[in-house]
Design a protein around this motif. Structure first.
Motif, PDB file in Angstrom:
ATOM      1  N   HIS A   1       1.986  -4.345  -8.325  1.00 47.75           N
ATOM      2  CA  HIS A   1       2.864  -4.395  -7.156  1.00 47.75           C
ATOM      3  C   HIS A   1       2.604  -3.296  -6.130  1.00 47.75           C
ATOM      4  O   HIS A   1       3.178  -3.315  -5.046  1.00 47.75           O
ATOM      5  N   ILE A   2       1.734  -2.343  -6.450  1.00 50.05           N
ATOM      6  CA  ILE A   2       1.449  -1.221  -5.554  1.00 50.05           C
ATOM      7  C   ILE A   2      -0.049  -0.959  -5.537  1.00 50.05           C
ATOM      8  O   ILE A   2      -0.722  -1.086  -6.559  1.00 50.05           O
ATOM      9  N   GLN A   3      -0.552  -0.585  -4.377  1.00 44.52           N
ATOM     10  CA  GLN A   3      -1.923  -0.088  -4.299  1.00 44.52           C
ATOM     11  C   GLN A   3      -1.899   1.353  -3.820  1.00 44.52           C
ATOM     12  O   GLN A   3      -1.414   1.645  -2.722  1.00 44.52           O
ATOM     13  N   TRP A   4      -2.399   2.265  -4.648  1.00 46.03           N
ATOM     14  CA  TRP A   4      -2.502   3.660  -4.259  1.00 46.03           C
ATOM     15  C   TRP A   4      -3.802   3.866  -3.495  1.00 46.03           C
ATOM     16  O   TRP A   4      -4.888   3.533  -3.991  1.00 46.03           O
ATOM     17  N   ASN A   5      -3.700   4.417  -2.287  1.00 49.82           N
ATOM     18  CA  ASN A   5      -4.863   4.838  -1.512  1.00 49.82           C
ATOM     19  C   ASN A   5      -4.802   6.363  -1.453  1.00 49.82           C
ATOM     20  O   ASN A   5      -3.851   6.930  -0.923  1.00 49.82           O
ATOM     21  N   MET A   6      -5.802   7.013  -2.012  1.00 49.96           N
ATOM     22  CA  MET A   6      -5.692   8.445  -2.287  1.00 49.96           C
ATOM     23  C   MET A   6      -6.806   9.245  -1.613  1.00 49.96           C
ATOM     24  O   MET A   6      -7.988   8.914  -1.731  1.00 49.96           O
ATOM     25  N   GLY A   7      -6.397  10.291  -0.913  1.00 50.99           N
ATOM     26  CA  GLY A   7      -7.337  11.286  -0.439  1.00 50.99           C
ATOM     27  C   GLY A   7      -7.282  12.464  -1.397  1.00 50.99           C
ATOM     28  O   GLY A   7      -6.195  12.970  -1.702  1.00 50.99           O
TER      29      GLY A   7
ATOM     30  N   ARG B   1      -0.470  17.666 -14.590  1.00 55.03           N
ATOM     31  CA  ARG B   1       0.957  17.573 -14.878  1.00 55.03           C
ATOM     32  C   ARG B   1       1.247  16.260 -15.593  1.00 55.03           C
ATOM     33  O   ARG B   1       0.504  15.280 -15.453  1.00 55.03           O
ATOM     34  N   LYS B   2       2.331  16.261 -16.325  1.00 54.21           N
ATOM     35  CA  LYS B   2       2.730  15.067 -17.067  1.00 54.21           C
ATOM     36  C   LYS B   2       3.736  14.284 -16.246  1.00 54.21           C
ATOM     37  O   LYS B   2       4.669  14.850 -15.667  1.00 54.21           O
ATOM     38  N   ARG B   3       3.554  12.952 -16.223  1.00 53.89           N
ATOM     39  CA  ARG B   3       4.468  12.099 -15.480  1.00 53.89           C
ATOM     40  C   ARG B   3       5.797  11.968 -16.231  1.00 53.89           C
ATOM     41  O   ARG B   3       5.868  12.237 -17.432  1.00 53.89           O
ATOM     42  N   PRO B   4       6.855  11.546 -15.527  1.00 50.29           N
ATOM     43  CA  PRO B   4       8.159  11.386 -16.181  1.00 50.29           C
ATOM     44  C   PRO B   4       8.094  10.438 -17.379  1.00 50.29           C
ATOM     45  O   PRO B   4       7.180   9.611 -17.487  1.00 50.29           O
ATOM     46  N   ALA B   5       9.066  10.550 -18.248  1.00 48.68           N
ATOM     47  CA  ALA B   5       9.085   9.765 -19.487  1.00 48.68           C
ATOM     48  C   ALA B   5       9.407   8.295 -19.257  1.00 48.68           C
ATOM     49  O   ALA B   5       9.264   7.478 -20.168  1.00 48.68           O
ATOM     50  N   ALA B   6       9.848   7.953 -18.054  1.00 53.21           N
ATOM     51  CA  ALA B   6      10.155   6.554 -17.739  1.00 53.21           C
ATOM     52  C   ALA B   6       9.512   6.186 -16.413  1.00 53.21           C
ATOM     53  O   ALA B   6       9.219   7.055 -15.592  1.00 53.21           O
ATOM     54  N   GLY B   7       9.279   4.889 -16.224  1.00 53.23           N
ATOM     55  CA  GLY B   7       8.712   4.424 -14.972  1.00 53.23           C
ATOM     56  C   GLY B   7       7.213   4.200 -15.047  1.00 53.23           C
ATOM     57  O   GLY B   7       6.608   4.180 -16.125  1.00 53.23           O
ATOM     58  N   LEU B   8       6.578   4.040 -13.903  1.00 53.31           N
ATOM     59  CA  LEU B   8       5.148   3.757 -13.807  1.00 53.31           C
ATOM     60  C   LEU B   8       4.321   4.846 -14.476  1.00 53.31           C
ATOM     61  O   LEU B   8       4.518   6.032 -14.231  1.00 53.31           O
ATOM     62  N   LEU B   9       3.399   4.442 -15.362  1.00 55.72           N
ATOM     63  CA  LEU B   9       2.495   5.368 -16.056  1.00 55.72           C
ATOM     64  C   LEU B   9       3.259   6.467 -16.805  1.00 55.72           C
ATOM     65  O   LEU B   9       2.818   7.610 -16.900  1.00 55.72           O
TER      66      LEU B   9
ATOM     67  N   PRO C   1       0.825  -1.214   0.000  1.00 53.46           N
ATOM     68  CA  PRO C   1       0.000   0.000   0.000  1.00 53.46           C
ATOM     69  C   PRO C   1       0.858   1.262   0.000  1.00 53.46           C
ATOM     70  O   PRO C   1       1.913   1.319   0.634  1.00 53.46           O
ATOM     71  N   GLU C   2       0.422   2.245  -0.746  1.00 48.97           N
ATOM     72  CA  GLU C   2       1.005   3.581  -0.702  1.00 48.97           C
ATOM     73  C   GLU C   2      -0.122   4.572  -0.482  1.00 48.97           C
ATOM     74  O   GLU C   2      -1.226   4.401  -1.030  1.00 48.97           O
ATOM     75  N   TYR C   3       0.153   5.610   0.281  1.00 56.15           N
ATOM     76  CA  TYR C   3      -0.876   6.584   0.636  1.00 56.15           C
ATOM     77  C   TYR C   3      -0.512   7.931   0.034  1.00 56.15           C
ATOM     78  O   TYR C   3       0.597   8.426   0.217  1.00 56.15           O
ATOM     79  N   ARG C   4      -1.456   8.504  -0.693  1.00 57.43           N
ATOM     80  CA  ARG C   4      -1.178   9.729  -1.438  1.00 57.43           C
ATOM     81  C   ARG C   4      -2.269  10.770  -1.215  1.00 57.43           C
ATOM     82  O   ARG C   4      -3.455  10.424  -1.127  1.00 57.43           O
ATOM     83  N   LEU C   5      -1.840  12.015  -1.127  1.00 57.08           N
ATOM     84  CA  LEU C   5      -2.760  13.142  -1.067  1.00 57.08           C
ATOM     85  C   LEU C   5      -2.766  13.798  -2.437  1.00 57.08           C
ATOM     86  O   LEU C   5      -1.715  14.086  -3.010  1.00 57.08           O
ATOM     87  N   THR C   6      -3.945  14.003  -2.967  1.00 60.34           N
ATOM     88  CA  THR C   6      -4.111  14.445  -4.354  1.00 60.34           C
ATOM     89  C   THR C   6      -4.828  15.783  -4.389  1.00 60.34           C
ATOM     90  O   THR C   6      -5.787  16.009  -3.643  1.00 60.34           O
ATOM     91  N   ALA C   7      -4.374  16.667  -5.278  1.00 60.05           N
ATOM     92  CA  ALA C   7      -4.927  18.018  -5.355  1.00 60.05           C
ATOM     93  C   ALA C   7      -5.652  18.256  -6.673  1.00 60.05           C
ATOM     94  O   ALA C   7      -5.090  18.025  -7.741  1.00 60.05           O
TER      95      ALA C   7
END
Length: 382
Positions: free
Chosen positions: A319-325, A254-262, A233-239
């Motif tokens: 491999h990851i679960q995002w839990n987002m507020g 915003r645009k995510r980096p050119a490499a890596g997840l998404l 689990p990963e916990y994220r605050l989202t705006a």
């Protein structure tokens, strides 16, 4: 060892059943290697019913390998939006460029050539070569391993490489002369429709009579498969950052980096929250979460004032679960001194670099991961 008669029965009955029961799928209406290639990439980790409309749209937008190779990556990702596992789309386009550069835009059929293309592993290589070119080649995925484990009573862990290798060798002994394409599809079809993971439909299975697992009452316990680790689990605050002034009525993405997840996709600004002592955003007081979000975004050069909680969301990757507020925020004009340790706020104000201010109708121009599509739909419909 499995005797020749046992194998011959399996192959013949399976092909007879397939001729009568095969589904009418769009990529089966052609023997175009490109169509088959696209379908196999889309079908990885994704159900057939989900893939069909995506396949139609993708082929309509990129009808040839050359057109896919020439397309802007953002267009490819947008066409893939909602299918998930976006590295598949990027690899598919990279491989299309390989084909145009190395093979004059014509899909190769050789094992080494096909396997050398970006994003094509042993299964996909076998599927393309056997289905598109009618070449005896092993395409062993989860469906196929389940069928083989049961029919031939293979009580070995299918997550192990040696088990997969054993099954690939077995498949090559089963392919009837001149029927590689039909046989590969028949084997997949049996696993998808009849020899299902739970409650297999043994009574209508064409090879039931000699299925070793059924005869020994083990059809429900096979295949043997080591359980994968649960995603962490990963916990994220989202705006959801609402613009002011010339950006009134817009939100910041915003645009995510050119490499890596998404990689290369668009998203709402968000920050990870350390799960100290097991604490999670859901357990945080709202004020604490908003102050943490404000301070973390300011360090990134995004000056905002959080206003309130909008919703909670989650998204599970392999491999990851995002839990987002998710919090509604207003853009703040702040003195430059407040941003000395951060990137220039001017980039966000003007929409330069990897940030954009967008209206709801602009969503059609950008490729978003599913979780942000869900969040934005809730926000824009409220």
């Amino acid at each position: 060892m499995h005797n020749t008669e046992h194998k011959r029965y399996f192959s013949q009955e399976l092909l007879d059943w397939y001729e009568i029961n095969k589904r009418d799928l769009p990529w089966r209406r052609h023997r175009d290697p490109y169509y088959i290639w696209v379908s196999e990439i889309m079908l990885q980790q994704t159900r057939v019913d989900t893939v069909i409309p995506y396949f139609h749209r993708f082929i309509e937008r990129f009808p040839t390998i050359q057109s896919l190779a020439d397309a802007p990556e953002d267009d490819v990702l947008k066409c893939w939006e909602g299918l998930g596992y976006y590295s598949r789309a990027r690899n598919l386009q990279a491989a299309a460029r390989q084909v145009t550069e190395q093979y004059d835009g014509v899909m190769p059929s050789g094992k080494d050539e096909v396997s050398g293309l970006k994003g094509i592993g042993p299964y996909t290589s076998g599927a393309i070569r056997s289905i598109a070119f009618n070449i005896p080649a092993a395409a062993v995925d989860g469906n196929v391993m389940r069928v083989l484990s049961r029919y031939f009573l293979i009580e070995e862990d299918i997550m192990k490489v040696k088990t997969r290798t054993k099954m690939e060798e077995l498949v090559l002994t089963l392919v009837p002369d001149g029927r590689a394409s039909d046989f590969t599809q028949a084997l997949m079809e049996l696993g998808a429709l009849i020899c299902t993971p739970k409650s297999p439909k043994c009574l209508v299975c064409p090879v039931m009579e000699h299925c070793s697992a059924r005869l020994e009452g083990k059809e429900e316990s096979l295949p043997i498969k080591t359980k994968a680790k649960p995603p962490r689990p990963e916990y994220r605050l989202t705006a959801i950052v609402e613009g002011t002034g010339v950006h009134e009525g817009k939100i910041l993405i915003r645009k995510r980096p050119a490499a890596g997840l998404l990689a290369g996709m668009w998203e709402l600004p968000h920050v990870i929250v350390p799960a100290d002592g097991g604490s999670v955003p859901a357990a945080m007081p709202e004020e604490t979460a908003m102050v943490g979000l404000r301070d973390a975004l300011l360090e990134e050069g995004i000056p905002v004032q959080p206003i309130g909680h909008v919703m909670d969301a989650e998204h599970t990757f392999s491999h990851i679960q995002w839990n987002m507020g998710v919090y509604r925020c207003k853009w703040q004009d702040v003195p430059p001194a407040a941003l000395q340790a951060a990137e220039s706020a001017a980039a966000y104000e003007t929409g330069e670099e990897n940030f954009r201010w967008i209206h709801v109708q602009d969503m059609e121009r950008y490729a978003f991961p599913n979780v942000f599509i869900r969040i934005l739909k809730v926000y824009f419909s409220s």
